[in-house]
Design an enzyme around this catalytic site. Structure first.
Site, PDB file in Angstrom:
ATOM      1  N   LEU A  82       0.815  -1.223  -0.083  1.00 16.13           N
ATOM      2  CA  LEU A  82      -0.040   0.114   0.005  1.00 16.13           C
ATOM      3  C   LEU A  82       0.829   1.380   0.110  1.00 16.13           C
ATOM      4  O   LEU A  82       1.635   1.603   0.870  1.00 16.13           O
ATOM      5  CB  LEU A  82      -0.979   0.013   1.145  1.00 16.13           C
ATOM      6  CG  LEU A  82      -1.929   1.230   1.507  1.00 16.13           C
ATOM      7  CD1 LEU A  82      -2.909   1.527   0.446  1.00 16.13           C
ATOM      8  CD2 LEU A  82      -2.542   1.034   2.642  1.00 16.13           C
ATOM      9  N   SER A  83       0.866   1.983  -1.066  1.00 12.41           N
ATOM     10  CA  SER A  83       1.960   2.886  -1.329  1.00 12.41           C
ATOM     11  C   SER A  83       1.785   3.927  -0.367  1.00 12.41           C
ATOM     12  O   SER A  83       0.558   4.403   0.151  1.00 12.41           O
ATOM     13  CB  SER A  83       1.784   3.308  -2.686  1.00 12.41           C
ATOM     14  OG  SER A  83       2.126   2.660  -3.654  1.00 12.41           O
ATOM     15  N   ALA A  84       2.717   4.952   0.033  1.00  9.94           N
ATOM     16  CA  ALA A  84       2.708   5.882   0.850  1.00  9.94           C
ATOM     17  C   ALA A  84       1.470   6.976   0.306  1.00  9.94           C
ATOM     18  O   ALA A  84       1.341   7.013  -0.745  1.00  9.94           O
ATOM     19  CB  ALA A  84       3.935   6.852   1.132  1.00  9.94           C
TER      20      ALA A  84
END
Length: 409
Positions: A82-84
């Site tokens: 889950l990308s920043a």
């Protein structure tokens, strides 16, 4: 007996706490200029990020700069994350998604697809594709639980796109890509845009490519980012050339030759230090300029142990563009200098031709500082070509299916 009242109270408390943290995250993203428009701010405010990061502490979930790993392989390497929120916001601003659009997301996690669903609205279409059945199933479950059942999640190799739902007004890629597959270009609408974290000679930049009407993709929007790499047909393993214990070169070109014995000897000789007199600033812009300047520029990596031994400077621990010429090598460094506005760019070089290679490198540092020291000075074009025909050159980064041409304004 199940105490549903207690469960509901706990869930309500969690939602209330998450809402406070979410509002703080949106405020921080605005302050960082990651969010610059009201639609993107509204999307981040509406979507409950914690519902896509099950069992993670809320403080971690709503940390704007924290990516959360969803799946690792047996060696511990991240396969999906889950990308920043920071980079997700930047890419959605780059995408410029409008109500009613058809959007393909490459790489499923759920949260980003939900944000896109908020942006396209009830009349839009969101398709999220991933090669991993486990990730697809997880995304489907999270999206349904969060109330985004309208998002279609597809199990497939994204290298081929998803032609059954094409054409797309936007393709948003959430995995590190080394090239741009033909299917992505072919499945774009006339007003289409591809936002892709593109790997170029060891650097990754999120680039928003628009069609130019003549079969090319053009962009003046690029931002620093990092993503787990693509899997499937689009996967590419960069070549890692070991120079010595704890020292390696990372290169795109599988055929590029190096005099490893000479370079290994060179890094153990005293370094030559040359200061450019040019300001050190905007390192991400500078590194893109250096990397694109010549095919001889590669990424030099060194361990902390090598630095502690005094063989190389600290900049190598995170990777630094290095100019290699035979048995000589030069790379960038910096030092405090009030006369240049804070820091001055310099060069450290090793080898029999250290002076010459250092002077070449310093000239590039001066040229960038005098002519291109600002945000958005690069213009990028992707030129499709027959597979395997692109050749590296100054300002040209060869890919399998084409080339990235970078010019500086």
């Amino acid at each position: 007996m199940i105490n549903t009242s207690a469960d509901n109270t706990t869930a309500s408390r969690t939602d209330d706490e998450a809402a406070v943290l979410r509002a703080a995250m949106v405020k921080e993203l605005r302050n960082l200029d990651a969010i610059t428009s009201e639609p993107v701010a509204a999307a981040f405010t509406a979507v409950s990020r914690h519902m896509f990061a099950i069992d993670e502490p809320l403080e971690k979930v709503y940390d704007a700069d924290r990516a959360l790993v969803i799946k690792r392989d047996q060696d511990g390497t991240a396969l999906s994350s889950l990308s920043a929120a920071h980079i997700q916001a930047v890419m959605l601003e780059q995408a410029g998604i409008e109500p009613g659009m058809r959007v393909l997301e490459v790489g499923s996690g759920g949260f980003n697809a939900a944000l896109i669903a908020e942006l396209v609205g009830q009349d839009g279409t969101v398709v999220s594709v991933d090669i991993d059945a486990e990730i697809v199933g997880r995304a489907r479950t999270c999206l349904d639980a969060a109330g985004y059942g309208q998002v279609e999640v597809v199990l497939a190799d994204a290298d081929a796109g998803v032609d059954t739902h094409a054409p797309y007004d936007r393709i948003v890629v959430t995995a590190g890509a080394w090239d741009i597959p033909s299917a992505w270009r072919e499945q774009l609408s006339e007003r289409g845009r591809i936002v892709v974290p593109l790997r170029m000679r060891g650097l990754t930049r999120s680039i928003a490519f628009d069609q130019d009407g003549e079969g090319l993709l053009v962009s003046d929007s690029y931002r620093l980012c990092g993503f787990v790499p693509m899997q499937g047909a689009g996967a590419y393993t960069e070549r890692l050339v070991r120079v010595d214990e704890g020292i390696a070169l990372r290169v795109d070109d599988q055929q590029q030759n190096f005099d490893i014995e000479a370079l290994a000897a060179a890094v153990r000789t005293p370094q030559l230090e040359l200061w450019s007199g040019a300001a050190f600033d905007l390192p991400d812009e500078l590194e893109l300029f250096l990397t694109a300047s010549t095919p001889e520029m590669v990424m030099l990596h060194g361990s902390q142990e090598v630095v502690d031994q005094g063989l190389l400077a600290l900049s190598v621990t995170r990777g630094v563009p290095a100019l290699v010429d035979g048995g000589s090598i030069a790379y960038r460094t910096k030092r405090p200098n009030a006369a240049t506005g804070g820091f001055e760019s310099g060069v450290l070089a090793h080898g029999p031709d250290a002076q010459a290679v250092a002077e070449r490198y310093a000239d590039l540092l001066r040229r960038w500082a005098s002519d291109h020291r600002r945000r958005g000075a690069a213009l990028l074009r992707y030129l499709p070509m027959p597979a395997g025909t692109a050749e590296p050159a100054p300002g040209v980064i060869a890919k399998r299916l084409g080339a990235v041409e970078i010019s500086w304004l």
